[in-house]
Design a protein around this motif. Sequence first.
Motif, PDB file in Angstrom:
ATOM      1  N   VAL A  36       0.813  -1.222   0.000  1.00 37.77           N
ATOM      2  CA  VAL A  36       0.000   0.000   0.000  1.00 37.77           C
ATOM      3  C   VAL A  36       0.841   1.264   0.000  1.00 37.77           C
ATOM      4  O   VAL A  36       0.302   2.370  -0.128  1.00 37.77           O
ATOM      5  N   LEU A  37       2.166   1.139   0.122  1.00 41.52           N
ATOM      6  CA  LEU A  37       2.997   2.337   0.186  1.00 41.52           C
ATOM      7  C   LEU A  37       2.903   3.190  -1.082  1.00 41.52           C
ATOM      8  O   LEU A  37       2.812   4.422  -0.983  1.00 41.52           O
ATOM      9  N   PRO A  38       2.920   2.603  -2.299  1.00 37.77           N
ATOM     10  CA  PRO A  38       2.766   3.451  -3.493  1.00 37.77           C
ATOM     11  C   PRO A  38       1.463   4.249  -3.496  1.00 37.77           C
ATOM     12  O   PRO A  38       1.462   5.439  -3.840  1.00 37.77           O
ATOM     13  N   ALA A  39       0.367   3.611  -3.090  1.00 35.81           N
ATOM     14  CA  ALA A  39      -0.922   4.313  -3.063  1.00 35.81           C
ATOM     15  C   ALA A  39      -0.907   5.438  -2.042  1.00 35.81           C
ATOM     16  O   ALA A  39      -1.465   6.525  -2.288  1.00 35.81           O
ATOM     17  N   LEU A  40      -0.254   5.219  -0.898  1.00 32.83           N
ATOM     18  CA  LEU A  40      -0.176   6.260   0.120  1.00 32.83           C
ATOM     19  C   LEU A  40       0.641   7.447  -0.383  1.00 32.83           C
ATOM     20  O   LEU A  40       0.261   8.611  -0.181  1.00 32.83           O
TER      21      LEU A  40
ATOM     22  N   GLY B 194       0.002  13.493  -4.832  1.00 30.83           N
ATOM     23  CA  GLY B 194      -0.743  13.829  -6.037  1.00 30.83           C
ATOM     24  C   GLY B 194      -0.005  13.505  -7.314  1.00 30.83           C
ATOM     25  O   GLY B 194      -0.423  13.924  -8.406  1.00 30.83           O
ATOM     26  N   GLU B 195       1.111  12.744  -7.226  1.00 32.70           N
ATOM     27  CA  GLU B 195       1.914  12.394  -8.395  1.00 32.70           C
ATOM     28  C   GLU B 195       1.564  10.999  -8.903  1.00 32.70           C
ATOM     29  O   GLU B 195       0.868  10.238  -8.239  1.00 32.70           O
ATOM     30  N   GLY B 196       2.085  10.671 -10.109  1.00 34.30           N
ATOM     31  CA  GLY B 196       1.874   9.361 -10.700  1.00 34.30           C
ATOM     32  C   GLY B 196       2.846   8.330 -10.153  1.00 34.30           C
ATOM     33  O   GLY B 196       3.697   8.625  -9.301  1.00 34.30           O
ATOM     34  N   LEU B 197       2.759   7.105 -10.669  1.00 40.49           N
ATOM     35  CA  LEU B 197       3.520   5.983 -10.127  1.00 40.49           C
ATOM     36  C   LEU B 197       5.021   6.148 -10.323  1.00 40.49           C
ATOM     37  O   LEU B 197       5.818   5.831  -9.424  1.00 40.49           O
ATOM     38  N   SER B 198       5.446   6.643 -11.475  1.00 37.51           N
ATOM     39  CA  SER B 198       6.872   6.793 -11.736  1.00 37.51           C
ATOM     40  C   SER B 198       7.508   7.783 -10.765  1.00 37.51           C
ATOM     41  O   SER B 198       8.561   7.522 -10.176  1.00 37.51           O
ATOM     42  N   GLU B 199       6.868   8.941 -10.583  1.00 36.76           N
ATOM     43  CA  GLU B 199       7.369   9.926  -9.632  1.00 36.76           C
ATOM     44  C   GLU B 199       7.241   9.419  -8.195  1.00 36.76           C
ATOM     45  O   GLU B 199       8.111   9.676  -7.344  1.00 36.76           O
ATOM     46  N   ALA B 200       6.180   8.671  -7.913  1.00 35.94           N
ATOM     47  CA  ALA B 200       5.997   8.106  -6.567  1.00 35.94           C
ATOM     48  C   ALA B 200       7.133   7.153  -6.217  1.00 35.94           C
ATOM     49  O   ALA B 200       7.537   7.057  -5.048  1.00 35.94           O
ATOM     50  N   SER B 201       7.667   6.459  -7.222  1.00 31.63           N
ATOM     51  CA  SER B 201       8.780   5.548  -6.968  1.00 31.63           C
ATOM     52  C   SER B 201      10.009   6.320  -6.490  1.00 31.63           C
ATOM     53  O   SER B 201      10.742   5.866  -5.607  1.00 31.63           O
ATOM     54  N   ARG B 202      10.240   7.490  -7.063  1.00 29.35           N
ATOM     55  CA  ARG B 202      11.386   8.306  -6.664  1.00 29.35           C
ATOM     56  C   ARG B 202      11.214   8.811  -5.231  1.00 29.35           C
ATOM     57  O   ARG B 202      12.152   8.785  -4.433  1.00 29.35           O
ATOM     58  N   ILE B 203       9.995   9.234  -4.891  1.00 34.09           N
ATOM     59  CA  ILE B 203       9.708   9.666  -3.519  1.00 34.09           C
ATOM     60  C   ILE B 203       9.863   8.490  -2.557  1.00 34.09           C
ATOM     61  O   ILE B 203      10.410   8.625  -1.456  1.00 34.09           O
ATOM     62  N   GLY B 204       9.389   7.318  -3.001  1.00 30.11           N
ATOM     63  CA  GLY B 204       9.534   6.121  -2.174  1.00 30.11           C
ATOM     64  C   GLY B 204      10.982   5.798  -1.878  1.00 30.11           C
ATOM     65  O   GLY B 204      11.323   5.347  -0.779  1.00 30.11           O
ATOM     66  N   GLY B 205      11.851   6.044  -2.846  1.00 35.99           N
ATOM     67  CA  GLY B 205      13.279   5.822  -2.632  1.00 35.99           C
ATOM     68  C   GLY B 205      13.828   6.691  -1.516  1.00 35.99           C
ATOM     69  O   GLY B 205      14.632   6.243  -0.689  1.00 35.99           O
TER      70      GLY B 205
ATOM     71  N   PHE C 254       6.671  -0.970  -7.468  1.00 27.17           N
ATOM     72  CA  PHE C 254       6.516   0.026  -8.530  1.00 27.17           C
ATOM     73  C   PHE C 254       6.665  -0.615  -9.917  1.00 27.17           C
ATOM     74  O   PHE C 254       5.892  -0.328 -10.838  1.00 27.17           O
ATOM     75  N   TYR C 255       7.659  -1.503 -10.056  1.00 22.78           N
ATOM     76  CA  TYR C 255       7.923  -2.139 -11.345  1.00 22.78           C
ATOM     77  C   TYR C 255       6.756  -3.009 -11.794  1.00 22.78           C
ATOM     78  O   TYR C 255       6.298  -2.921 -12.945  1.00 22.78           O
ATOM     79  N   THR C 256       6.259  -3.857 -10.897  1.00 23.70           N
ATOM     80  CA  THR C 256       5.191  -4.783 -11.311  1.00 23.70           C
ATOM     81  C   THR C 256       3.869  -4.042 -11.580  1.00 23.70           C
ATOM     82  O   THR C 256       3.110  -4.443 -12.451  1.00 23.70           O
ATOM     83  N   MET C 257       3.620  -2.975 -10.825  1.00 23.24           N
ATOM     84  CA  MET C 257       2.422  -2.170 -11.107  1.00 23.24           C
ATOM     85  C   MET C 257       2.551  -1.442 -12.438  1.00 23.24           C
ATOM     86  O   MET C 257       1.590  -1.336 -13.200  1.00 23.24           O
ATOM     87  N   TYR C 258       3.757  -0.950 -12.731  1.00 26.31           N
ATOM     88  CA  TYR C 258       4.000  -0.209 -13.966  1.00 26.31           C
ATOM     89  C   TYR C 258       4.033  -1.142 -15.178  1.00 26.31           C
ATOM     90  O   TYR C 258       3.393  -0.880 -16.204  1.00 26.31           O
ATOM     91  N   ARG C 259       4.774  -2.237 -15.052  1.00 25.68           N
ATOM     92  CA  ARG C 259       5.030  -3.114 -16.210  1.00 25.68           C
ATOM     93  C   ARG C 259       3.850  -4.046 -16.498  1.00 25.68           C
ATOM     94  O   ARG C 259       3.522  -4.301 -17.659  1.00 25.68           O
TER      95      ARG C 259
END
Length: 411
Positions: free
Chosen positions: A30-34, A40-51, A242-247
Amino acid sequence: MLKRNYKASLGFIFVTILVDVIGIGIIIPVLPALIEKLSGEGLSEASRIGGWLMFAFAIMQFLFAPLLGALSDKFGRRPIILIALFGLGIDYIFHAYAPTLGWLFVGRVLAGISGASFTVATAYIADISTPEKKAQNFGIVGAAFGLGFIIGPVIGGLAAKWGVQVPFLIAAALSLVNFVYGFFILPESLQPENRQSTIDWKKANPIGSILKLKKYPIALGFIVPLFLIYIAGHSVQSTWTFYTMYRFNWTEATVGLSLALVGLVVAIVQGGLVKYIVRKLGEEKTIVVGMLFWTLGLILFATAFESWMMFAYILPYCLGGVAGPTLQGLISNVVPNNFQGQLQGTITSVISLTSIAGPPLMTYVFYRFTGDDPILNFSGAPFAAGAVFMVTALILTRWRLKKMRPLPKAA
């Protein structure tokens, strides 16, 4: 020295780690959704924030792991584990109600401090294990992680249907139950005669604890390969969701099921296979074979083009897990008993150092190959980078193993 109540003590620490890891596994899907919700960003940008969220967690572990290890060498393992578990339970509640990204970062800082208790848990296992049993018993830690990641992500993926806060609240409840369990059940493992009389503050910091290993050159020689192994591992840990949701357009539930499969295989490999493989191949070959499987798994992840392949390739990747506890057991065998807490603190600091560098690096690689203006449309790039790090670690490990033959039997 083999302690009394050996099996019972090992069972206690296994359950303690297991429940703690279930709490961690619950929040991963659930971390990407949070992040998307708060930023308010998309999944690709969310991955960078998650990092960077992982970075905040890791730098606190890096700073506090040696301190907790040194404190446990003086005051015993039990009180330090209990304090950290209580703090982690409170922190999950903080995560659930974080109103902004800034507060979410504060929560990760607190979680990193509390999460450094794994240092003390591994020192606990070193206390109650004979030298020849350490690889097997460190494998039990891996099994606890594996089982935790079977149960945790499934609960998290399913609970997310009721909102992103629910998995965090479940994690908080489990951590606090774990604290109560430890308070009444967990015995002390470090006898008073084996404790440090004072705390050496020069050693109770990450840099000082690493430099202290100069007294044990064999152990120090494996620090760089260990660093590279864990950097490579972050290509999976930091980008899998992030990868599996994106790909492949996976949902939280599918991510949870995939991580449950990872946990199952890890539990089988590290909880059961390690001792048989070490007995059959010996420590050196076990480490090398494990690292080869890790490399193969990363290459397969990078080149997967169907969703089912990610599930299938989990097997060779997780078989590489025989290398980790075997290498850690080898390092533990070459230092004395009253240095085990500081050694495990040093190892945790090195692992945390990779968690400082690894998540921002791997999520940035993912972002650069999937963002609005990608270098190349290759979402598997982090796994390819991880394979390069793993091959480098394998070369260095082989070199160190050749220099230290015959392998030590005990400290």
